[in-house]
Design a protein around this motif. Structure first.
Motif, PDB file in Angstrom:
ATOM      1  N   VAL A 268       0.850  -1.199   0.000  1.00  0.00           N
ATOM      2  CA  VAL A 268       0.000   0.000   0.000  1.00  0.00           C
ATOM      3  C   VAL A 268       0.881   1.243   0.000  1.00  0.00           C
ATOM      4  O   VAL A 268       0.655   2.180  -0.768  1.00  0.00           O
TER       5      VAL A 268
ATOM      6  N   ALA B 233       0.804   3.467  -3.368  1.00  0.00           N
ATOM      7  CA  ALA B 233       0.174   4.786  -3.182  1.00  0.00           C
ATOM      8  C   ALA B 233       1.073   5.864  -3.773  1.00  0.00           C
ATOM      9  O   ALA B 233       0.604   6.761  -4.483  1.00  0.00           O
TER      10      ALA B 233
ATOM     11  N   TYR C  82      -1.974   7.396  -5.699  1.00  0.00           N
ATOM     12  CA  TYR C  82      -3.255   6.997  -5.131  1.00  0.00           C
ATOM     13  C   TYR C  82      -3.239   7.343  -3.646  1.00  0.00           C
ATOM     14  O   TYR C  82      -2.257   7.857  -3.123  1.00  0.00           O
TER      15      TYR C  82
ATOM     16  N   PRO D 261      -4.714   5.725   0.378  1.00  0.00           N
ATOM     17  CA  PRO D 261      -5.376   4.612   1.062  1.00  0.00           C
ATOM     18  C   PRO D 261      -6.883   4.822   1.057  1.00  0.00           C
ATOM     19  O   PRO D 261      -7.372   5.936   1.262  1.00  0.00           O
TER      20      PRO D 261
ATOM     21  N   LEU E  68      -6.266   0.704  -1.832  1.00  0.00           N
ATOM     22  CA  LEU E  68      -5.971   2.016  -2.395  1.00  0.00           C
ATOM     23  C   LEU E  68      -7.108   2.441  -3.314  1.00  0.00           C
ATOM     24  O   LEU E  68      -7.806   1.604  -3.877  1.00  0.00           O
TER      25      LEU E  68
END
Length: 147
Positions: free
Chosen positions: A16, A20, A25, A27, A60
């Motif tokens: 993640v 990200a 992106y 979470p 995400l």
């Protein structure tokens, strides 16, 4: 129809954090009424011993809403074979941009991603055919390309 990309992994929080930044992106927040994904998983009946420690942050979303959601599904086994599906990060600008300029853009993104924990696994440099791309692997070895 909605869809999401699911990536099997051993350490969702690690991926993640990497993806990200790689995809820009964020979470995905836990469902309404739940302060964390861990709380939601417990509420839907997932046993605590299956969840391990932490808040279970494993998803995400694209902040613009344009891209798919991604779920990093924990699995016990390590990645062992080549991906049959991979992500292409398209930063070069396409064939309408001269290869030399695309190479600069791609290499800059590769530098950014390797600083985040990716490793380069190969490249395809064929200026005669207007092609340049770099193949990388994320922190758990999942392949992706920068083109």
């Amino acid at each position: 129809m909605e869809w999401q990309l699911v990536i099997d992994c051993q350490d969702p929080s690690r991926l993640v954090a990497f993806w990200a930044e790689a995809l820009r992106y964020r979470p995905q927040p836990a469902p309404d009424g739940h302060p964390s994904w861990r709380d939601w998983y417990l509420a839907v009946g997932i046993p605590a011993e299956e969840l391990g420690e932490g808040d279970c942050l494993d998803r995400l979303e694209d902040p613009t809403g344009a891209g798919p959601r991604i779920w990093f599904q924990p699995v016990p086994e390590a990645k062992s074979l080549k991906n049959r599906l991979h992500i292409d990060l398209k930063v070069g600008g396409g064939r309408g941009v001269p290869v030399a300029e695309r190479r600069v853009r791609v290499d800059a993104e590769v530098d950014r991603l390797t600083a985040l924990g990716a490793r380069v696994s190969g490249s395809m440099d064929d200026p005669e055919n207007g092609s340049y791309s770099v193949q990388l692997a994320d922190p758990e070895g999942n392949e992706f390309c920068v083109v």
